[in-house]
Design a protein around this motif. Sequence first.
Motif, PDB file in Angstrom:
ATOM      1  N   LYS A 135       4.755  11.009   2.519  1.00 31.57           N
ATOM      2  CA  LYS A 135       4.278   9.767   1.910  1.00 31.57           C
ATOM      3  C   LYS A 135       5.283   8.641   2.096  1.00 31.57           C
ATOM      4  O   LYS A 135       6.474   8.871   2.366  1.00 31.57           O
ATOM      5  CB  LYS A 135       4.043   9.989   0.414  1.00 31.57           C
TER       6      LYS A 135
ATOM      7  N   TYR B 133       0.855  -1.194   0.000  1.00 34.61           N
ATOM      8  CA  TYR B 133       0.000   0.000   0.000  1.00 34.61           C
ATOM      9  C   TYR B 133       0.884   1.234   0.000  1.00 34.61           C
ATOM     10  O   TYR B 133       1.855   1.308   0.751  1.00 34.61           O
ATOM     11  CB  TYR B 133      -0.895   0.045   1.252  1.00 34.61           C
TER      12      TYR B 133
ATOM     13  N   ILE C  91      -4.725   6.588  -0.692  1.00 37.67           N
ATOM     14  CA  ILE C  91      -4.267   5.196  -0.575  1.00 37.67           C
ATOM     15  C   ILE C  91      -4.076   4.643  -1.976  1.00 37.67           C
ATOM     16  O   ILE C  91      -4.987   4.698  -2.807  1.00 37.67           O
ATOM     17  CB  ILE C  91      -5.273   4.305   0.167  1.00 37.67           C
TER      18      ILE C  91
ATOM     19  N   THR D 286      -8.547  -0.216   3.805  1.00 37.51           N
ATOM     20  CA  THR D 286      -7.826  -1.263   3.057  1.00 37.51           C
ATOM     21  C   THR D 286      -8.404  -2.641   3.350  1.00 37.51           C
ATOM     22  O   THR D 286      -8.516  -3.484   2.454  1.00 37.51           O
ATOM     23  CB  THR D 286      -6.327  -1.243   3.393  1.00 37.51           C
TER      24      THR D 286
ATOM     25  N   VAL E 216      -7.169   4.351   7.396  1.00 39.83           N
ATOM     26  CA  VAL E 216      -6.547   3.625   6.286  1.00 39.83           C
ATOM     27  C   VAL E 216      -6.653   2.115   6.497  1.00 39.83           C
ATOM     28  O   VAL E 216      -6.968   1.361   5.562  1.00 39.83           O
ATOM     29  CB  VAL E 216      -5.071   4.044   6.121  1.00 39.83           C
TER      30      VAL E 216
ATOM     31  N   LEU F   1       0.968  -2.260   7.282  1.00 37.14           N
ATOM     32  CA  LEU F   1       0.627  -0.938   7.818  1.00 37.14           C
ATOM     33  C   LEU F   1       1.004  -0.782   9.284  1.00 37.14           C
ATOM     34  O   LEU F   1       1.024   0.336   9.799  1.00 37.14           O
ATOM     35  CB  LEU F   1      -0.875  -0.675   7.650  1.00 37.14           C
TER      36      LEU F   1
ATOM     37  N   VAL G   4      -5.841  12.305   2.560  1.00 29.77           N
ATOM     38  CA  VAL G   4      -5.029  11.094   2.582  1.00 29.77           C
ATOM     39  C   VAL G   4      -5.347  10.305   1.318  1.00 29.77           C
ATOM     40  O   VAL G   4      -6.526  10.123   0.989  1.00 29.77           O
ATOM     41  CB  VAL G   4      -5.342  10.226   3.816  1.00 29.77           C
TER      42      VAL G   4
ATOM     43  N   ILE H 271       0.845   5.180   0.900  1.00 26.90           N
ATOM     44  CA  ILE H 271       0.036   6.122   1.671  1.00 26.90           C
ATOM     45  C   ILE H 271       0.617   7.526   1.545  1.00 26.90           C
ATOM     46  O   ILE H 271       1.832   7.724   1.689  1.00 26.90           O
ATOM     47  CB  ILE H 271      -0.005   5.735   3.165  1.00 26.90           C
TER      48      ILE H 271
END
Length: 415
Positions: A67, A13, A148, A284, A280, A75, A146, A15
């Motif tokens: 980022k 992922y 993703i 996800t 997040v 995560l 934000v 972010i």
Amino acid sequence: MSRTDHLHLFEGYGIEMEFMIVNRSTLAVEPLCDFVLEKVAGELVNEIEFGEMAWSNELVKHVIELKTNGPRRDLKGLHELFQQDIKRINQILAEKNACLMPTAMHPFMNPATDTHLWVSDAAEIYEAYDRIFSCKGHGWSNLQSVHINFPFYDDKEFGRLHAAIRLVLPILPALAASSPIFEGKPSGMMDSRLNFYMKNQRSVPLITGSVIPERAFSFADYEKNILQAIYTAIRPHDPDGILQHEWLNSRGAIARFDRNAIEIRLLDIQESPRMDMAVVSAVTSLVQALADERWTNIEKLMEWHETPLREIFLACVGDGSQATIDNEQFLQVFNLQSRGPIKAQELWRHITTDLLRDSKYQINSYRDDVTLLVKHGCLARRLVKALGPNPSKETIASVYRRLCDLLPEGGFFNG
């Protein structure tokens, strides 16, 4: 975000988080992104890499983006990296009596006078946007979010991922709305940022579309039905082709075939990276559950037209976690058998309770924070409660100073 074309679904992922720069004393907007980047790099640059993390500029000089430097496979603990960088940036900004501010919109900013466009390498692109759309507006210069990035490996994985994401987008403001205030007063909407986002390119409305992407579940269909339509629409305004790239697409989730990823753009910034990562991790995990056919097969997800999904989305933009959802077919997508309308907060409670039972989902890394968020509702609702009816400028400033203090501490705002 670096390329993700060698990763399969949910193997990584990317972010991205955006933050406003403000004066620590007055909360006035401060165009100091170039100062921060130059201070660290020794020269003016658009981006700086720090191992697992990177900092970069955005459209305007009063916003800085933090980022992951490429996709992150897990995560867990990621909020600590963002928080560490926030503290470092705040130390640099202290020289100018400035700091970073959370939430998706500055509460007092006047975009007509406070907007300062970035004027370095990407200036040609930003100048084209400004010429066509006029970027001195809240939908351009006062919106922190934000993003993703979800990788996909091939055409089949793209279709499955896009089908899942489309069904998640409508309820994201119910979880993440954090922008109930702008120009010194409550807007009446929990997600004012997204209200402006929907309108900021109205001179070429096809660029944003319905925010919820159309049904397109292959590379060829997406290119033909979405991207080529956008390029055709912008051409009279952009004869030199400066903006005719896939990033021009401004739907709530966009395909980035240049790096084999789909990018979700509808999440407001929260009060701290810990709460951002709670959001997040929930998002996800929900996308993965739908793509895995946890409750509904993928073919049924692909049948949904964007119109009913947009209706749910608009309700959540307006009322956040207290939005009413009365589409029973939509509730059944998440295996929620309802006998009548329910609040979006109840839907998220149902979803997260189910996902937390399965250790394979990323949501378990932020279990306590997700539970806290779903219990108390979106940040916008908590802000409105703390401010009370008809808040004065002094009251609003006091609350947003508290938010600025919470940001580097990793706190939770509960009014």
